[in-house]
Design a protein around this motif. Sequence first.
Motif, PDB file in Angstrom:
ATOM      1  N   LEU A 334       8.746   4.468   3.807  1.00 27.45           N
ATOM      2  CA  LEU A 334       7.344   4.644   3.423  1.00 27.45           C
ATOM      3  C   LEU A 334       6.884   3.533   2.488  1.00 27.45           C
ATOM      4  O   LEU A 334       7.680   3.002   1.700  1.00 27.45           O
ATOM      5  CB  LEU A 334       7.176   5.991   2.715  1.00 27.45           C
ATOM      6  N   SER A 336       5.181   1.948  -0.843  1.00 25.08           N
ATOM      7  CA  SER A 336       5.279   2.374  -2.236  1.00 25.08           C
ATOM      8  C   SER A 336       3.935   2.893  -2.734  1.00 25.08           C
ATOM      9  O   SER A 336       2.898   2.713  -2.083  1.00 25.08           O
ATOM     10  CB  SER A 336       5.729   1.205  -3.110  1.00 25.08           C
ATOM     11  N   VAL A 337       3.953   3.506  -3.901  1.00 27.56           N
ATOM     12  CA  VAL A 337       2.717   3.982  -4.528  1.00 27.56           C
ATOM     13  C   VAL A 337       1.763   2.812  -4.751  1.00 27.56           C
ATOM     14  O   VAL A 337       0.547   2.921  -4.496  1.00 27.56           O
ATOM     15  CB  VAL A 337       3.041   4.691  -5.860  1.00 27.56           C
ATOM     16  N   TYR A 340       0.033   1.866  -1.505  1.00 36.11           N
ATOM     17  CA  TYR A 340      -1.022   2.815  -1.120  1.00 36.11           C
ATOM     18  C   TYR A 340      -2.274   2.622  -1.983  1.00 36.11           C
ATOM     19  O   TYR A 340      -3.408   2.711  -1.479  1.00 36.11           O
ATOM     20  CB  TYR A 340      -0.523   4.253  -1.250  1.00 36.11           C
ATOM     21  N   ARG A 363       3.166  10.757  -1.075  1.00 31.47           N
ATOM     22  CA  ARG A 363       4.236   9.841  -1.517  1.00 31.47           C
ATOM     23  C   ARG A 363       4.658  10.133  -2.952  1.00 31.47           C
ATOM     24  O   ARG A 363       5.855  10.107  -3.276  1.00 31.47           O
ATOM     25  CB  ARG A 363       3.740   8.382  -1.422  1.00 31.47           C
ATOM     26  N   THR A 364       3.705  10.438  -3.802  1.00 26.39           N
ATOM     27  CA  THR A 364       4.043  10.682  -5.206  1.00 26.39           C
ATOM     28  C   THR A 364       4.834  11.978  -5.378  1.00 26.39           C
ATOM     29  O   THR A 364       5.592  12.115  -6.352  1.00 26.39           O
ATOM     30  CB  THR A 364       2.767  10.743  -6.063  1.00 26.39           C
ATOM     31  N   GLU A 368      10.954   8.373  -5.626  1.00 25.90           N
ATOM     32  CA  GLU A 368      11.259   7.042  -5.113  1.00 25.90           C
ATOM     33  C   GLU A 368      12.599   6.958  -4.385  1.00 25.90           C
ATOM     34  O   GLU A 368      12.955   5.931  -3.848  1.00 25.90           O
ATOM     35  CB  GLU A 368      11.260   6.035  -6.267  1.00 25.90           C
ATOM     36  N   LEU A 440       6.792  12.123   6.999  1.00 24.36           N
ATOM     37  CA  LEU A 440       7.503  11.660   5.818  1.00 24.36           C
ATOM     38  C   LEU A 440       9.014  11.578   6.035  1.00 24.36           C
ATOM     39  O   LEU A 440       9.711  10.839   5.353  1.00 24.36           O
ATOM     40  CB  LEU A 440       7.226  12.602   4.644  1.00 24.36           C
TER      41      LEU A 440
END
Length: 459
Positions: A334, A336-337, A340, A363-364, A368, A440
């Motif tokens: 995915l 990363s923050v 996004y 994602r958050t 990680e 996800l």
Amino acid sequence: MTENQEINPIIQNEFAGLIGISHTEINPPEGMYSRTWGSSTHDTADGVHRPLRATCLAIADKNGGPTAFLIACDLMVWLSKEDEEGIRQPIEIGLKTSPGWLLLHLSHSHSAPFTDPALAGAPGGDKIALYRSEILEACLQVAFEAQTNMVQSVLSWGVGKCGLAYNRDLILPKTGEVVVGLNPLVTADDTLLVGRVTDLEGNVQATLVHYAAHPTSLGGGNRMISPDYIGSMRELVERDTGGATCLFLHGADGDLTPRRSFENDVEAADQNGRELGYSALSVYAGLFPPGKKLGFDQRLESGATLGIWRLQNFKPNSAFSILNDTIQLKLNNLPSVIEYLAEIEDADDEFTRERSRRALALRTKLGEGPFFDLPIYIWRLGKTVFIAAPVEFYSDFQIALRTEFPDLIIAVLDVCNGFFNYLPPKDHFIRDTYPVRISLFTAGSMELVFNRVVKLIEK
């Protein structure tokens, strides 16, 4: 062995225990932010089509052990960890209940508003905090009322069919592109479960309707707050069951949509709801009285020799237990923050921005690391099993479980105690579908969950 003993009776699945129910409305404040579609051109709704509800089913064994609470809310999804835990955890504290003994289950109506505190800066977002406090208050209210209303009851199940649901992976002939749309060429799961709760005097206390079809009758052009098809279904069933509260249970519908989908007119939702409602009432009408089975009684000579079946006494199953577990799943590769956030900043249109916002929120929640421990909740009520998780299972999941356990009532509950989008079957990952693109978790995750759930049900 007598002739009668050689002929198996017809038995409906029943659970005996302490059961109570309560509901209340949870409509948002006027003017609150209510955009849930990237294609929408409005940020706030024009009104309420049919009321949103919070409904609680409180259950304990017949001897009065710990109470389990199933709270179903007409909300879409929890966007962030704070969004969900900020409501569920205070409910758990208020009820003094253990993890897994509360299931906060969303109907997933796409015409119900988001409740994420992070949206406070959106148009009308300043009203979200008030709405969240009202939802929390309503959930605690119905939970305490349902617990107070608990009496010795029998939950009887009937199994039927409803043709409302269709596969929603439509392949466009000219391009081969797979879009989210009605695909009549693929057979959809049409299983309908209907539960009836009666007290020991035979009075109907509640009905439960479990069905799998995305509540997406209404699309981005609809400007009304709505529970989607669930609203008219619920009103119809309650009208014809003496006003007993109807609780909708949102099944494994990751690949399913109603016949009329993504429309602007609320009549589409009402028609879909009537179809499900009448189907549910048909199943309901076929239920035996509580504590009864249909057994062969005798031969009877008439114009033909008849085999006479009669209602006979039957003792419902009173076993009650709850299991919690986690399953470690590998995350997809995915963004990363930070990536996004850049996508949101650079988006040229609202639907792209909306997709990136949702992806960021998910994602958050995952952290990680390369893995995530997905929670699974299993409730056993006699020979009925609820399987709940914070994902959208595909219908293949519940079909396979019902094949594995043909003697059980299997009710898969999507979007429970959180939300992490889709869990597609492994063979779907070779296709470029929307759920696969945003999944996800890696291919094979659904199968890992299935295998663990099978072992938990056996346990």
